[in-house]
Structures are given as structure tokens and as C-alpha cells.
Write a protein that holds these residues in place. Structure first.
Motif, PDB file in Angstrom:
ATOM      1  N   SER A  13      35.199 -23.798  54.481  1.00 17.43           N
ATOM      2  CA  SER A  13      35.784 -24.678  53.453  1.00 17.43           C
ATOM      3  C   SER A  13      34.717 -25.146  52.459  1.00 17.43           C
ATOM      4  O   SER A  13      34.664 -26.309  52.060  1.00 17.43           O
TER       5      SER A  13
ATOM      6  N   TYR B 123      36.142 -19.431  43.431  1.00 20.02           N
ATOM      7  CA  TYR B 123      36.958 -19.109  44.605  1.00 20.02           C
ATOM      8  C   TYR B 123      37.314 -20.410  45.322  1.00 20.02           C
ATOM      9  O   TYR B 123      36.447 -21.261  45.540  1.00 20.02           O
ATOM     10  N   PRO B 124      38.584 -20.635  45.668  1.00 25.18           N
ATOM     11  CA  PRO B 124      39.729 -19.713  45.539  1.00 25.18           C
ATOM     12  C   PRO B 124      40.578 -19.956  44.295  1.00 25.18           C
ATOM     13  O   PRO B 124      41.643 -19.366  44.146  1.00 25.18           O
ATOM     14  N   ARG B 125      40.145 -20.843  43.399  1.00 21.88           N
ATOM     15  CA  ARG B 125      40.981 -21.240  42.267  1.00 21.88           C
ATOM     16  C   ARG B 125      41.338 -20.052  41.378  1.00 21.88           C
ATOM     17  O   ARG B 125      42.502 -19.892  40.964  1.00 21.88           O
TER      18      ARG B 125
ATOM     19  N   GLN C  42      35.783 -19.358  53.230  1.00 25.55           N
ATOM     20  CA  GLN C  42      37.088 -19.969  53.523  1.00 25.55           C
ATOM     21  C   GLN C  42      37.057 -20.686  54.867  1.00 25.55           C
ATOM     22  O   GLN C  42      37.565 -21.808  55.001  1.00 25.55           O
TER      23      GLN C  42
ATOM     24  N   LEU D  25      38.403 -11.798  41.380  1.00 25.27           N
ATOM     25  CA  LEU D  25      37.285 -12.635  40.957  1.00 25.27           C
ATOM     26  C   LEU D  25      36.378 -11.892  39.985  1.00 25.27           C
ATOM     27  O   LEU D  25      35.926 -12.456  38.987  1.00 25.27           O
TER      28      LEU D  25
ATOM     29  N   GLY E  11      33.864 -23.089  49.551  1.00 21.26           N
ATOM     30  CA  GLY E  11      34.090 -22.541  48.219  1.00 21.26           C
ATOM     31  C   GLY E  11      32.980 -21.582  47.822  1.00 21.26           C
ATOM     32  O   GLY E  11      31.946 -21.457  48.491  1.00 21.26           O
TER      33      GLY E  11
ATOM     34  N   GLY F 181      40.962 -16.772  42.095  1.00 26.06           N
ATOM     35  CA  GLY F 181      41.251 -15.528  42.799  1.00 26.06           C
ATOM     36  C   GLY F 181      40.806 -15.628  44.236  1.00 26.06           C
ATOM     37  O   GLY F 181      39.842 -16.334  44.565  1.00 26.06           O
ATOM     38  N   ILE F 182      41.506 -14.904  45.094  1.00 27.48           N
ATOM     39  CA  ILE F 182      41.178 -14.962  46.517  1.00 27.48           C
ATOM     40  C   ILE F 182      40.639 -13.627  47.024  1.00 27.48           C
ATOM     41  O   ILE F 182      40.374 -13.486  48.218  1.00 27.48           O
ATOM     42  N   ASP F 183      40.504 -12.634  46.147  1.00 26.81           N
ATOM     43  CA  ASP F 183      39.959 -11.345  46.561  1.00 26.81           C
ATOM     44  C   ASP F 183      38.878 -10.928  45.580  1.00 26.81           C
ATOM     45  O   ASP F 183      38.765 -11.443  44.460  1.00 26.81           O
TER      46      ASP F 183
ATOM     47  N   THR G   9      27.216 -18.861  47.370  1.00 29.40           N
ATOM     48  CA  THR G   9      27.840 -19.361  48.607  1.00 29.40           C
ATOM     49  C   THR G   9      26.791 -20.136  49.394  1.00 29.40           C
ATOM     50  O   THR G   9      25.703 -19.602  49.650  1.00 29.40           O
TER      51      THR G   9
ATOM     52  N   LEU H  82      33.619 -13.971  51.447  1.00 27.63           N
ATOM     53  CA  LEU H  82      34.694 -14.879  51.041  1.00 27.63           C
ATOM     54  C   LEU H  82      35.401 -15.465  52.249  1.00 27.63           C
ATOM     55  O   LEU H  82      35.781 -16.654  52.265  1.00 27.63           O
TER      56      LEU H  82
END
Length: 900
Positions: free
Chosen positions: A494, A594-596, A491, A604, A496, A598-600, A553, A487
Motif C-alpha cells: 500500500s 499507480y494506481p490512479r 499494492q 502506465l 503506491g 493505471g493498474i498495469d 517504488t 506493482l
């Protein structure tokens, strides 16, 4: 291997050895004097030690005996409490007889068990001749009458009971419903039950134990030789002899006031019970301690005499001593040769390295002065090549300064041990080694153990921990550990990411119907098919069972995630060919972005799981993106669960009853208790609205306990109202049955409401009997021993086999309504039902047809020799007051509609 020079024998001249023989008599005399002095000191110390040990033993035995008494009296406490509870709840004169039939008070230690009323008259007794005897003037009765305490009291038996010296009396107060004195329970127990702790093997001949009341009401004793079980004159009177909560005291038997009456000297240990007003006393005979000391003196004296004789004889064998010295030198040489043989035959490398120091005294190098062939083999050399070499000469390019630094560190610390990965070099015959360096004199003894195989095994275990052994995919643990880094990478770039939570539809059906081997093969094929649909950069893991997760990813957005999800759904819609059979399973997918969303990793996964779960409930074989509104569905389930908890606390569950009648006469034979939820605002809630959630959350176990309690209470209410009773069958859920304790709950409810076990029947579904067979058979045997009948419920919907039904020995087979419905639809339905009836009758089981809704079905069942029927055609489930009318009617076929 090079030969080593033989170690020369001792060079001590024989003249020197003869000189030692001349001076030996004087040395022997001095040694004898010292020996006798040391012997006397040791004997005195031993006698002191034995006396102290005897006191410790007396204290220890007193503590152990106190614990033994406390546990024994605690058992009597529990029994009298149970007797008190049973009498206060029943007050039946035949209670003691019932309890003896149930296995209580059958031990020979119970001399007497009796119940006295508030006037002191015996109401019930294990001795029929005591019933009606007045014991009001007994100290126990007076004590309990004048004291509100319900605590256990220990004392002696009343004279009217035929008191014996070998009996201890336990009494407890009885109270009526207003907590007023209502008599007492009395239990006389053989005193040997409390003094069996003593035996000659434990306390020695003459040992004695005693149980005394700290309030002066009771004292029982027993000697270890068994000569006199009860001898109240043996034990010293209380006072200085055994005052205080615990202690130890020597009593020498010189005729004092605190002496034992038999004149024996003993060490008396005592300890007050912290729970009951009792004192445990142990007397150990001092004669044993004195005998031990005398024996030690005799043994020491004999040893000293023998040593003296030996010393004197040594002067006559001086020549032999010289020969033995030479022999020892030879033996040492043999030991050296044996050591060389042992090191050469071992699997570990062994080296002796001598430190080489410079002019300033600092260690500049080490030289190998000895090694075995195994040690040389590790370095790809022969022993002759390695011995004599220095560390710097072996290969400076192979180990460099690191090896020399380790040796220096070991010399400074005296010891060093580590696991070392060896350099990658084709000259070395070891990849991992455990080094152990010990400083010996001016050098080091080095042991090198080859642990290459163990390290390879550890590496394999680490791989197994991170890789699912069945599918080869990453495990849940490994995936979650790697996910934060993935993740973070998404990030930074950039780009997603999207997390897909995949659950296989209908996998449980394949696994249950075709076996776990087929299920495992299906999971392997599913993993391979899933991998074929993804990019190398995508991460896949098996989360457990039939659940997979995929981290896409990079992912450009919902469109790309939806495209992959749709591709997976379509691919899993194609049946899997396993062997010669096609197995159709679909897939339901939940997606979190991700990240909409959840960021962890945890968020997610949770959100994608929620999306999958909601989508699966709405219709399998589809994908769904997470939406915050989806949490509403789960919140609704949580609220329903809370409402069920409130219903349990507020007694909102009620029972309705559905009759079961004889197929020919229509006579009412039994009825099934069905739970209903009477909500204060929603009214009557159907079972289908709350039972599935109760099953899923485990609350069905508590609901099952409520059903058992209410069914027994209703039977008692009908009985008290004069209604002619028929048995009630209770459904036990699989979770409730497999959890155990159904027999205990039933037994307690039946006893509480005084309902015979013959009025209760237990219905168990086939799925509840698919666990551990030993546990299932034990639980069924416990229920059968209780006296209830056992039914197989909804037969035909589970996985029962004929052999299983034979082992389980059930009484009634209830055929599922699906087979009853099919009776009038096809010839095969009749044939199948007939087969079930024949099988059940062959096993000695009655057959009940569920779901009978038409006269045609009833007529067919009569022709198939079915025993009983149940269904809407006979009667719908009804509340208790309507069921009372049906029980009065008895025959339901043709009963007016108003009743049913």
C-alpha cells in the motif's frame, strides 16, 4: 595407465580350415546356382523398373513441358494484353515503332506483330509491307469478330502473311469505347520458342516434343536430334493415342493406326494445359529403355561369371584364407588399441559401467569397468583409481542416490541424455556436463562432455538480453517483464508507485551533427547521471533511442514524484562535457501515478508517454503529470489524420504554382508545384497545418502520388488549351523517395497523360539522400534515365557534402531561403552564397535562390552570378488558371501586379 591383456589370435585349428577348403567346391556350386537364379530375377525386375521409370519420365517431362508452354504462352498473353491496352488508349499508327524503340518486339522470335481494324485491314505492323492488307477472311479475325471474349487465341498464321510451318499465331480482340469489336492484335512467334525444351541430353536421341491445340487448329513438333523441326507426319493422329487431359501410353511401332510414322517405338506422355487450349506431348524412345535393360543384363551376367570364377579360385587359395583369418585377428587387436588411443586423446569423458544386481535380480549398484583419463580427470582421480570402483564408493555424499537413479533409468529405457549442473565441490573439474548413457549388453556406455563454457556463454547472452549494452541499464523487455511483480509488491505494501517517462531534448541534433559515437557517449553519461539521482529501490531502464523510464517504488504521492522529476530536469539542464566540447540537452518528463492512472504496466507506460509528449510540445525541459484531458490532443491528431485520409479519398488536394525566372531577364523558366488542401468547410488549409502530420504518419507518400498525378494532368490540360508550357518541378518527400517507386509513378503518369519527361523536374531535399547510398544512386539513375531533371531542394539545411553531390550528379541546386535572407544583412552572407554558387557551377549545376522577397536581394543575386530566382518578389504561388496567364506573359520582372 594400466596395461590390458592382448586379445589372443583365433584358436581355430588349421585342420578345420583345410576341411573348409575340401567342402568349398560343393558350396561354391550351390552358391553359383543361387547366384544365377538371383541374377535372372534381378534382370527381369530391372527391365520392369526401367520400363516403369520411362513411363514416369514421359509423364514428368510432359508435365514439365506443359508448365513450360503455359509460362511461355502466359508471357505472350501478357504482351498481347499490353499491346491491346496501349493501342486502345492511343490508336497511333506508329505505336509499334515506339514500342520497338522502347525495347519490345526486338527479339528474333517475334516474326510479326500487327494490328487489324474492325474491317480486317492491317493498320500497323512490324512489317511495313503488310499495312493495308485485308485479312478479314482469316479464321482468327472471324473468331474474334463473332465472339465477345477478349481471351488470347492460339492458331496458325493467315496465308496473306506468308504463313510458315514454324510460326505460332497469337491474337486478341480489340474493343472500342462502347465495347464493340474494333479489330484485333496479331503476334506471330517462332515455334522454336515453344519447342526449345527438347534436346538429346534431356529426351535422348529420337525423343520428340509437340505442341498441339486441343481444338484441332495447331500442331508443331520438334525431334531432339534437330533433323526435322516441323514434321506433322511424325506424331500419331489424335484419338486413342493421346485422348484425355493427361496420360502415358506405350506405342510399339508395329504398324498400327496410332503409331509414329517413322516406325520408332516410343512412350508417349501428354498433358492438357489448365489455362490454354493446348496439349503438351513428349515421346521418349523405347530403344533407350531396352538398351538400359540389355546393358544391365550384360553387366549382371559378367558379374555372375566373375563371381563364379572367384568362387572356384577360392578352393585353390585355402591356405591363404587361413592366413587372412589370422591377419584379421591381428587387425581387430589393432582396432582395440586404436580405440583406446582415440578415447584417451578425446575431450569427452568415457566410461563403461556394469550393472551389479542383487539376489532378486534388481540393480543395486554399478561398477566402473573402464574409462579414459579425461573421464577420471573430471572426478579429480586417476584412471587406475576410478576403474573398479562402484558408484556408491565414488562419493555417496557428492551425488547421493540421484546418480544411481539416473543409471537405473538409462538401463530401463536403453538411452538417457541430459545437461547436468555438477555439485559445487573442489574435487570436481567440471561445472556443467552433457551426459549420454546408452545401454550396451548388461551395462552402460557413458559419455560426459564438458559444456561449462557453453553454459557460461548462454548465461552471458541472457544477461545481454536483459541489460542494455550501451548504458548498462535494464532493457525495455526486461523492465516490462519485472514491472508486474513490482506493482504487485507496491499494492501489497500500500505504498503506491510513479512511472517517469524521460525523453532527452535535442539529442537528435547532437547525434546527427556530431555522429553516433558522440551520441552513444552522451547516452552513457545521461544514464550515469540519472542513476545518481535515484534511490537503490527505484528501477531504471532504457526504453530505446533517447528514452528512459523510471519506476519510483515506494512513492508517497505526486509531491514526491514531482520532486524527483524536477531534480532530473535540473540535472539534465547542465551541459554534458564530452571530450573538449559541452553538449546541452534537456529532458522532458511525463509522469503517471499507480494506481490512479493505471493498474498495469502497459497503461502506465502509455499514459506517461502521452504526458511527456504533450509537455514536450508545449515547451521542452519540463515535467508533466498525466491527465485524461491530455488524450484530447492526441485525439485531435488522430482526427486530423482521418481528415487527411478523407481528403485523399475526396480529391480535396489542389496544386498552386510558383514561377521560377531567369535572374537577369526575368523570363519564366519553370514553376514549382505546391500542394494545398481545399477543405469543404474550413476552406484552404495551409501546408504547415497538415504536412508535418502527414510526414509523421507516412501519409505524405500518398499525397506525393496525388501531386505527381495532378501535375501531369495539368500539363496535359494546358497543352490541350494551347498554352506555351514550361517545366513543372515536383517536391518528393524523404519518405516518398527512400521508399522507392517514384520513377515508376512518374513513368506511369507521364505515359497516361502523354506528357514528355522533359516537362517534369523532381526536387529532393538533402535529408532524403542520407540513406543507403547504393539504393539512392539506383533511384536517381532511374529518374535520370526517364529524362527528368533532378534538383537538390533547400540546400544548406541538411548534411550534403561536396563528395556526395559529385556522386549524385544532380542538375539544379536550390539554395534555402535562409541564405537568401542573409544576403542583405551581412558580408558573410554574400561570401557564403558566392561559395555555394561557385561550388555548384564547378559541378555543372545551375543555382536557384529561394525566398527572394526584395529588389535588393535580386540585385545582389545578379552580381553573384546566380542563375534563377524564386520568391514572393517574383510571384506568389497561384492556381492553375492564373499560372496560364503568367505563362502567356513569359517575362515576370515588371509584370503588372494583377497577374501576380
Amino acid at each position: 595407465m594400466s596395461k590390458h591383456p592382448r586379445i589372443a589370435p583365433s584358436a581355430t585349428p588349421y585342420r578345420s580350415k583345410r576341411f573348409l577348403v575340401l567342402v568349398w567346391p560343393l558350396l561354391a556350386l550351390l552358391v553359383c546356382i543361387a547366384l544365377w537364379g538371383a541374377t535372372l530375377v534381378r534382370v527381369d525386375a530391372e527391365q520392369t523398373r526401367v520400363a516403369g521409370q520411362t513411363r514416369k519420365d514421359a509423364a514428368a517431362y510432359a508435365e514439365a513441358y506443359e508448365q513450360y508452354i503455359t509460362r511461355s504462352v502466359a508471357q505472350m498473353d501478357q504482351i498481347t494484353m499490353q499491346l491491346k491496352f496501349s493501342w486502345e488508349n492511343s490508336r497511333k499508327p506508329q505505336l509499334l515503332d515506339d514500342m520497338r524503340r522502347d525495347g519490345m518486339f526486338t527479339d528474333s522470335a517475334f516474326h510479326l506483330v500487327a494490328v487489324l481494324d474492325s474491317r480486317g485491314v492491317v493498320r500497323a505492323s512490324t512489317r511495313p509491307g503488310l499495312v493495308g492488307v485485308d485479312l478479314a477472311d482469316g479464321p482468327s479475325f472471324i473468331h474474334h469478330r463473332d465472339n465477345n471474349s477478349t481471351a488470347l487465341r492460339v492458331g496458325a498464321t493467315p496465308v496473306q502473311v506468308g504463313a510458315a510451318d514454324d510460326v505460332v499465331l497469337f491474337t486478341r480482340r480489340l474493343d472500342d469505347r462502347e465495347d464493340e469489336f474494333d479489330g484485333l492484335v496479331m503476334m506471330a512467334v517462332d515455334a522454336r520458342y515453344f519447342t526449345s525444351f527438347v534436346s538429346p541430353a534431356t529426351l535422348g536421341a529420337g525423343g520428340i516434343v509437340a505442341l498441339a491445340s486441343s481444338e484441332g487448329r495447331l500442331r508443331v513438333e520438334q525431334r531432339s536430334d534437330g533433323a526435322a523441326f516441323f514434321d506433322a507426319a511424325t506424331l500419331p493422329r489424335r484419338g486413342a493415342a493421346w485422348s484425355g487431359e493427361q496420360g502415358v501410353r506405350d506405342i510399339d511401332g508395329a504398324g498400327g493406326a496410332d503409331d509414329f510414322s517413322d516406325g520408332q517405338a516410343r512412350v508417349l506422355g501428354w498433358r492438357q494445359s489448365p489455362v490454354y487450349p493446348l496439349v503438351a506431348l513428349v515421346g521418349l524412345p523405347r530403344v533407350d529403355a531396352l538398351a538400359t535393360g540389355n546393358a544391365y543384363w550384360a553387366e549382371s551376367r559378367d558379374r555372375a561369371i566373375a563371381a563364379t570364377l572367384c568362387l572356384m579360385l577360392l578352393g585353390a587359395v585355402g591356405a591363404v584364407l587361413a592366413q587372412r583369418a589370422l591377419q584379421r585377428d591381428k587387425e581387430q587387436d589393432d582396432v582395440r588399441r586404436a580405440y583406446r588411443t582415440a578415447t584417451e586423446s578425446g575431450n569427452d569423458g568415457f566410461y563403461m559401467a556394469a550393472a551389479v544386481r542383487g539376489r532378486d535380480g534388481q540393480i543395486v549398484d554399478f561398477r566402473i569397468v573402464d574409462c579414459n583419463e579425461r573421464g577420471a580427470f573430471f572426478y579429480g582421480m586417476k584412471r587406475e583409481e576410478l576403474v573398479g570402483s562402484s558408484l556408491s564408493q565414488i562419493d555417496a555424499g557428492l551425488f547421493g542416490e540421484e546418480l544411481l537413479a539416473t543409471y537405473r533409468k538409462a538401463m530401463e529405457a536403453g538411452f538417457h541424455e541430459d545437461d547436468r549442473k555438477m555439485p559445487s565441490d573442489n574435487r570436481l573439474n567440471i561445472s556443467w556436463g552433457r551426459r549420454r548413457l546408452v545401454r550396451v549388453g548388461h551395462g552402460l556406455a557413458v559419455t560426459l562432455q564438458d559444456i561449462s563454457e557453453r553454459k557460461a556463454h548462454e548465461s552471458q547472452l541472457e544477461r545481454l538480453a536483459n541489460e542494455d549494452t550501451l548504458t548498462g541499464l535494464a532493457t525495455r523487455h526486461a523492465f516490462l517483464e519485472r514491472m508486474p511483480a513490482m506493482l504487485a509488491q507496491a499494492q501489497n505494501a500500500s505504498t503506491g508507485a510513479a512511472l517517469l517517462f524521460i525523453d532527452l531534448d535535442e539529442f537528435k541534433h547532437v547525434n546527427d551533427s556530431h555522429g553516433h559515437a558522440t551520441g552513444d557517449q552522451l547516452l552513457k553519461c545521461a544514464a550515469q547521471r540519472l542513476l545518481s539521482l535515484l534511490r537503490p529501490s527505484d528501477q531504471v531502464a532504457r526504453f530505446g533511442g533517447d528514452e528512459f523510464v523510471v519506476l519510483l517504488t515506494p512513492c508517497d504521492g505526486e509531491r514526491q514524484a514531482a520532486s524527483v522529476a524536477a531534480r532530473i530536469v535540473d540535472a539534465f539542464g547542465v551541459p554534458f562535457l564530452l571530450g573538449d566540447e559541452l553538449h546541452a540537452v534537456g529532458s522532458s518528463i511525463g509522469i503517471s501515478m499507480y494506481p490512479r492512472d493505471g493498474i498495469d504496466a502497459e497503461t502506465l507506460v502509455r499514459h506517461s508517454d502521452i504526458a511527456m509528449y504533450v509537455g514536450k510540445n508545449e515547451g521542452k525541459g519540463q515535467y508533466r503529470f498525466f491527465d485524461p484531458s491530455l488524450s484530447t490532443t492526441l485525439n485531435s491528431r488522430a482526427r486530423l489524420k482521418q481528415h487527411i485520409l478523407e481528403a485523399l479519398a475526396g480529391d480535396q488536394f489542389v496544386l498552386h504554382y510558383q514561377p521560377r525566372v531567369d535572374v537577369h531577364s526575368g523570363e519564366l523558366l519553370s514553376m514549382e508545384a505546391l500542394v494545398r488542401w481545399r477543405h469543404p468547410t474550413l476552406g484552404m488549409v495551409a501546408p504547415s497545418d497538415f504536412i508535418p502530420l502527414a510526414e509523421a504518419t507516412g501519409l505524405i507518400v500518398r499525397i506525393g502520388e496525388v501531386v505527381i498525378e495532378k501535375a501531369c494532368a495539368q500539363l496535359a490540360a494546358w497543352r490541350d488549351a494551347g498554352v506555351g508550357l514550361v517545366p513543372v518541378s515536383i517536391n518528393v518527400s524523404p519518405k516518398q523517395f527512400l521508399r522507392g517507386g517514384v520513377q515508376r509513378q512518374l513513368s506511369a503518369a507521364l505515359a497516361r497523360h502523354r506528357v514528355p519527361a522533359s516537362l517534369i523536374e523532381v526536387e529532393i531535399t538533402e535529408s532524403a539522400m542520407m540513406g543507403d547510398q547504393d539504393d539512392i544512386l539506383a533511384e536517381l539513375a532511374a529518374l535520370r534515365a526517364l529524362g527528368v531533371k533532378l534538383h537538390v531542394d533547400d540546400f544548406g539545411t541538411g548534411y550534403s557534402s561536396l563528395s556526395q553531390l559529385q556522386r549524385l550528379k544532380m542538375d539544379v541546386l536550390k539554395v534555402d531561403r535562409a541564405f537568401t535572407t542573409e544576403l542583405a544583412n551581412s558580408k558573410e552572407g554574400k561570401v557564403f552564397f558566392q561559395a555555394i554558387v561557385s561550388m555548384a557551377h564547378a559541378l555543372g549545376m545551375s543555382v536557384v535562390a529561394e525566398g527572394v522577397e526584395t529588389a535588393e536581394q535580386l540585385a545582389i543575386l545578379r552580381g553573384l552570378d546566380c542563375n534563377e530566382v524564386q520568391g514572393y518578389f517574383i510571384a506568389r504561388p497561384m492556381p492553375a488558371h492564373e499560372m496560364a496567364l503568367v505563362m502567356a506573359q513569359r517575362y515576370l520582372l515588371g509584370v503588372p501586379a494583377a497577374l501576380v
